[in-house]
Design a protein around this motif. Structure first.
Motif, PDB file in Angstrom:
ATOM      1  N   ARG A 278      83.887   0.003 102.249  1.00  0.00           N
ATOM      2  CA  ARG A 278      83.203   1.261 102.468  1.00  0.00           C
ATOM      3  C   ARG A 278      81.980   1.027 103.365  1.00  0.00           C
ATOM      4  NH1 ARG A 278      87.267   2.857 101.208  1.00  0.00           N
ATOM      5  NH2 ARG A 278      87.894   4.222  99.490  1.00  0.00           N
ATOM      6  N   LYS A 279      81.776   1.952 104.306  1.00  0.00           N
ATOM      7  CA  LYS A 279      80.568   1.956 105.131  1.00  0.00           C
ATOM      8  C   LYS A 279      80.094   3.393 105.180  1.00  0.00           C
ATOM      9  CE  LYS A 279      82.060  -1.955 107.992  1.00  0.00           C
ATOM     10  NZ  LYS A 279      82.406  -2.406 109.358  1.00  0.00           N
ATOM     11  N   LYS A 280      79.160   3.726 104.290  1.00  0.00           N
ATOM     12  CA  LYS A 280      78.731   5.111 104.120  1.00  0.00           C
ATOM     13  C   LYS A 280      77.274   5.295 104.523  1.00  0.00           C
ATOM     14  CE  LYS A 280      81.605   6.153 100.054  1.00  0.00           C
ATOM     15  NZ  LYS A 280      81.534   6.679  98.673  1.00  0.00           N
ATOM     16  N   ILE A 281      77.006   6.468 105.040  1.00  0.00           N
ATOM     17  CA  ILE A 281      75.636   6.918 105.224  1.00  0.00           C
ATOM     18  C   ILE A 281      75.573   8.364 104.771  1.00  0.00           C
ATOM     19  CG2 ILE A 281      76.054   7.553 107.638  1.00  0.00           C
ATOM     20  CD1 ILE A 281      73.082   6.822 108.146  1.00  0.00           C
ATOM     21  N   GLY A 282      74.558   8.708 103.996  1.00  0.00           N
ATOM     22  CA  GLY A 282      74.536  10.047 103.450  1.00  0.00           C
ATOM     23  C   GLY A 282      73.164  10.479 102.993  1.00  0.00           C
ATOM     24  N   ILE A 283      73.101  11.702 102.504  1.00  0.00           N
ATOM     25  CA  ILE A 283      71.870  12.257 101.955  1.00  0.00           C
ATOM     26  C   ILE A 283      72.054  12.482 100.465  1.00  0.00           C
ATOM     27  CG2 ILE A 283      71.138  13.321 104.107  1.00  0.00           C
ATOM     28  CD1 ILE A 283      72.228  15.975 103.070  1.00  0.00           C
ATOM     29  N   GLN A 284      70.975  12.420  99.725  1.00  0.00           N
ATOM     30  CA  GLN A 284      71.043  12.482  98.264  1.00  0.00           C
ATOM     31  C   GLN A 284      69.893  13.326  97.716  1.00  0.00           C
ATOM     32  OE1 GLN A 284      70.415   8.822  95.849  1.00  0.00           O
ATOM     33  NE2 GLN A 284      72.558   9.113  95.274  1.00  0.00           N
ATOM     34  N   PRO A 285      70.078  14.633  97.654  1.00  0.00           N
ATOM     35  CA  PRO A 285      69.059  15.465  97.000  1.00  0.00           C
ATOM     36  C   PRO A 285      69.159  15.317  95.481  1.00  0.00           C
ATOM     37  CG  PRO A 285      70.908  16.813  97.672  1.00  0.00           C
ATOM     38  CD  PRO A 285      71.185  15.426  98.193  1.00  0.00           C
ATOM     39  N   GLU A 286      68.096  15.677  94.798  1.00  0.00           N
ATOM     40  CA  GLU A 286      68.088  15.572  93.331  1.00  0.00           C
ATOM     41  C   GLU A 286      67.090  16.560  92.754  1.00  0.00           C
ATOM     42  OE1 GLU A 286      66.111  12.427  90.417  1.00  0.00           O
ATOM     43  OE2 GLU A 286      67.919  11.598  91.361  1.00  0.00           O
ATOM     44  N   VAL A 287      67.442  17.123  91.604  1.00  0.00           N
ATOM     45  CA  VAL A 287      66.507  17.956  90.871  1.00  0.00           C
ATOM     46  C   VAL A 287      66.450  17.448  89.437  1.00  0.00           C
ATOM     47  CG1 VAL A 287      68.286  19.671  90.315  1.00  0.00           C
ATOM     48  CG2 VAL A 287      65.852  20.315  90.236  1.00  0.00           C
TER      49      VAL A 287
ATOM     50  N   THR B 151      75.653  13.390  96.196  1.00  0.00           N
ATOM     51  CA  THR B 151      75.524  12.547  97.382  1.00  0.00           C
ATOM     52  C   THR B 151      76.541  13.000  98.420  1.00  0.00           C
ATOM     53  OG1 THR B 151      74.826  10.647  96.043  1.00  0.00           O
ATOM     54  CG2 THR B 151      75.561  10.197  98.289  1.00  0.00           C
ATOM     55  N   LEU B 152      76.058  13.438  99.565  1.00  0.00           N
ATOM     56  CA  LEU B 152      76.920  13.884 100.648  1.00  0.00           C
ATOM     57  C   LEU B 152      76.903  12.815 101.725  1.00  0.00           C
ATOM     58  CD1 LEU B 152      75.143  16.451  99.432  1.00  0.00           C
ATOM     59  CD2 LEU B 152      76.547  17.719 101.063  1.00  0.00           C
ATOM     60  N   SER B 153      78.066  12.205 101.984  1.00  0.00           N
ATOM     61  CA  SER B 153      78.101  11.049 102.871  1.00  0.00           C
ATOM     62  C   SER B 153      79.316  11.083 103.794  1.00  0.00           C
ATOM     63  CB  SER B 153      78.107   9.753 102.058  1.00  0.00           C
ATOM     64  OG  SER B 153      79.254   9.694 101.223  1.00  0.00           O
ATOM     65  N   TYR B 154      79.219  10.276 104.834  1.00  0.00           N
ATOM     66  CA  TYR B 154      80.356  10.071 105.733  1.00  0.00           C
ATOM     67  C   TYR B 154      80.736   8.606 105.678  1.00  0.00           C
ATOM     68  CZ  TYR B 154      83.290   9.849 109.868  1.00  0.00           C
ATOM     69  OH  TYR B 154      84.350   9.650 110.720  1.00  0.00           O
ATOM     70  N   ASP B 155      82.050   8.337 105.472  1.00  0.00           N
ATOM     71  CA  ASP B 155      82.559   6.979 105.375  1.00  0.00           C
ATOM     72  C   ASP B 155      83.219   6.609 106.701  1.00  0.00           C
ATOM     73  OD1 ASP B 155      83.950   4.608 104.813  1.00  0.00           O
ATOM     74  OD2 ASP B 155      84.130   5.149 102.693  1.00  0.00           O
ATOM     75  N   TYR B 156      82.667   5.593 107.368  1.00  0.00           N
ATOM     76  CA  TYR B 156      83.188   5.184 108.670  1.00  0.00           C
ATOM     77  C   TYR B 156      84.478   4.380 108.556  1.00  0.00           C
ATOM     78  CZ  TYR B 156      78.789   6.706 110.701  1.00  0.00           C
ATOM     79  OH  TYR B 156      77.715   7.476 111.104  1.00  0.00           O
ATOM     80  N   VAL B 157      84.828   3.891 107.357  1.00  0.00           N
ATOM     81  CA  VAL B 157      86.068   3.139 107.188  1.00  0.00           C
ATOM     82  C   VAL B 157      87.262   4.076 107.120  1.00  0.00           C
ATOM     83  CG1 VAL B 157      87.352   1.577 105.672  1.00  0.00           C
ATOM     84  CG2 VAL B 157      84.922   1.188 106.098  1.00  0.00           C
ATOM     85  N   ILE B 158      87.171   5.069 106.237  1.00  0.00           N
ATOM     86  CA  ILE B 158      88.281   6.017 106.092  1.00  0.00           C
ATOM     87  C   ILE B 158      88.087   7.250 106.966  1.00  0.00           C
ATOM     88  CG2 ILE B 158      88.784   5.232 103.772  1.00  0.00           C
ATOM     89  CD1 ILE B 158      87.346   7.653 102.679  1.00  0.00           C
ATOM     90  N   GLU B 159      86.964   7.304 107.678  1.00  0.00           N
ATOM     91  CA  GLU B 159      86.658   8.391 108.623  1.00  0.00           C
ATOM     92  C   GLU B 159      86.790   9.754 107.945  1.00  0.00           C
ATOM     93  OE1 GLU B 159      89.268   7.733 111.920  1.00  0.00           O
ATOM     94  OE2 GLU B 159      87.998   6.147 112.764  1.00  0.00           O
ATOM     95  N   ASP B 160      85.994   9.934 106.895  1.00  0.00           N
ATOM     96  CA  ASP B 160      86.085  11.181 106.133  1.00  0.00           C
ATOM     97  C   ASP B 160      84.745  11.463 105.468  1.00  0.00           C
ATOM     98  OD1 ASP B 160      87.179  13.442 105.043  1.00  0.00           O
ATOM     99  OD2 ASP B 160      88.108  12.408 103.334  1.00  0.00           O
TER     100      ASP B 160
END
Length: 486
Positions: free
Chosen positions: A63-72, A90-99
């Motif tokens: 997995r190679k993910k980058i994402g944002i993580q809001p929290e309340v 956590t909303l992320s994009y995975d560069y391995v599976i391209e999704d």
């Protein structure tokens, strides 16, 4: 005591809440605080198999993910109760599976004191992720609780198999517990927990389940020097059938429904408040609904010594005989043992642990990890706070597991190329596990926290799909700010 899952790593943190006496004058009225957090996360995971690519997934869990993580986070408390709600997607994009992917973490805890002696607590934890987390990463063992007192089955979280790394799943666990203080030295506890595991993908030996657990325990102080504890628990496991483990020639290895029983009794001789000798007997028995897997039982006796040399140094030692038996086979006599050193310093803490135990793993999410095991383990953890804003932690561990009830191709391997029907014939599937990691956190400004963690995990079994190395690098940057207070 609350068990709370960290929204960043899925690890478990133990938090203690000390209630005030109902008759005392309230120190404050109800207070509610809402805290908001915005964060970003970079998650890099790499798995390499010793014999090349295996399994059904072309990415092998990379997995190679980058994402944002809001929290309340909402916390509301007064003198009689406590309520906390945390939600962190956590909303992320995975560069391995391209999704694009969306993970979820929801935690709810509540406690209410109905009287000065009686309390009730509830908890709810929902996780949707593709990272089961390494169960032992940085986790302090409950060896002191095991040696010195009664613990409930809820105190140990479900540990999902590391083999599941990279496969999307969700879990949900809801529990209710109650505690009643009979007198100064006596307490009775009880509770019920319902857990669910669902995998988005089928096959590969991964199993879905519903788990119901009931428990009760009683602690009583007979005299100033003698105290005892007694505990009972029952677990009902309902499983979906699994498919062959990476082997087209393997038959359908269904895991049947489970009935699991536990009984614990202990007596402690308390020499001083900081020095006592615990004696404990425990029985754990598992029975399956059909003949695809034999039942088992484990009897353990242990005598120990628990001593605090000072406010910073504590040692626990103990052990005794154990008897493990698989249905239809002769029983095996062995031993259980533990040795733990806990040492705290002005800005650091150190934990060293050794243990040997027979145990039954029925809820790892992987049918290959399930069943009766004989486990040797060693673990060291060290944490250091360099300054008020900068902290480090390091851990390392090793375990050797012998599974007496392997399934699928693991059973074939244990049988030397032939899979006996239902029973392994006394053969076992052995696996060595190594893990280590290092991490740091740094707070700056008024609201910001940066974290960097690296984890290393090695599974060294006898089959191609059980010989792999995992690397994980996790970077987080978060900003938290109190939004409302009333």
């Amino acid at each position: 005591m609350w068990t709370v899952a960290s929204p960043l790593s899925g690890r478990t943190v133990f938090c203690f809440l000390v209630p005030l006496a109902i008759g005392a004058t309230p120190a404050f009225a109800r207070e509610t605080i809402v805290t908001g957090t915005a964060g970003t996360v970079v998650d890099y995971r790499s798995r390499s198999y010793k014999q090349g690519e295996v399994g059904t997934l072309s990415d092998d869990g990379d997995r190679k993910k980058i994402g944002i993580q809001p929290e309340v986070l909402i916390v509301s408390k007064d003198v009689r109760d406590y309520l906390s709600l945390r939600y962190s997607p956590t909303l992320s994009y995975d560069y391995v599976i391209e999704d694009n992917q969306v993970d979820h973490q929801l935690d709810l805890q509540g406690e209410r004191w109905l009287s000065q002696a009686w309390s009730i607590s509830v908890s709810e934890n929902y996780i949707r992720s593709d990272d089961p987390g390494t169960p032992t990463r940085g986790k302090t063992s409950d060896v002191f609780a095991r040696s010195g007192g009664q613990t409930s089955p809820f105190d140990t979280p479900t540990e999902l198999s590391q083999d599941q790394n990279g496969r999307k799943y969700w879990t949900n666990t809801a529990s209710v517990q109650t505690s009643y203080v009979l007198d100064k030295d006596s307490r009775i506890n009880g509770g019920y927990s319902y857990s669910v595991l669902r995998n988005d993908e089928s096959g590969g030996g991964y199993e879905d389940y519903d788990r119901h657990t009931f428990y009760t325990d009683l602690t009583h102080g007979f005299t100033q020097n003698w105290r005892g504890n007694l505990g009972l628990d029952y677990t009902r496991g309902l499983y979906d059938r699994t498919q062959g483990l990476f082997d087209t020639n393997a038959t359908d290895n269904g895991t049947p429904d489970l009935d699991q029983y536990g009984f614990r009794v202990g007596v402690d001789f308390v020499r001083t408040p900081h020095d006592f000798y615990p004696f404990k007997y425990s029985l754990n028995e598992s029975r399956y609904a059909d003949d695809t897997r034999p039942g088992n039982e484990i009897h353990s006796w242990s005598l120990g010594w628990d001593h605090a040399f000072d406010s910073r140094t504590r040692v626990a030692l103990g052990g005794g005989p154990s008897f493990a038996k698989t249905e239809g086979l002769d029983g095996t006599w062995g031993y259980n043992a533990y040795a733990t050193l806990m040492r705290t310093y002005e800005h650091a803490s150190l934990s060293l642990e050794l243990s040997k135990v027979y145990q039954t793993n029925n809820f790892s999410g992987n049918s290959a990890d399930s069943g009766l095991t004989d486990t040797y383990s060693a673990r060291a953890t060290f944490s250091y706070r360099h300054t008020q804003n900068l902290a480090f932690n390091v851990y390392g561990g090793y375990s050797m597991e012998s599974n007496f009830e392997p399934q699928g191709i693991y059973q074939v391997e244990a049988g030397g190329g032939a899979a006996p029907a239902g029973k392994t014939g006394g053969n076992s599937y052995d696996k060595n596990i190594y893990d280590a990691g290092i991490g740091c956190t740094y707070t700056f400004g008024r609201w910001y926290t940066a974290g960097l963690n690296y984890g290393y995990y090695v599974s060294d079994g006898n089959l191609a799909n059980d010989q792999y190395t995992d690397h994980q690098l996790l970077f987080t940057l978060r900003a938290s700010h109190e939004l409302w207070r009333w």
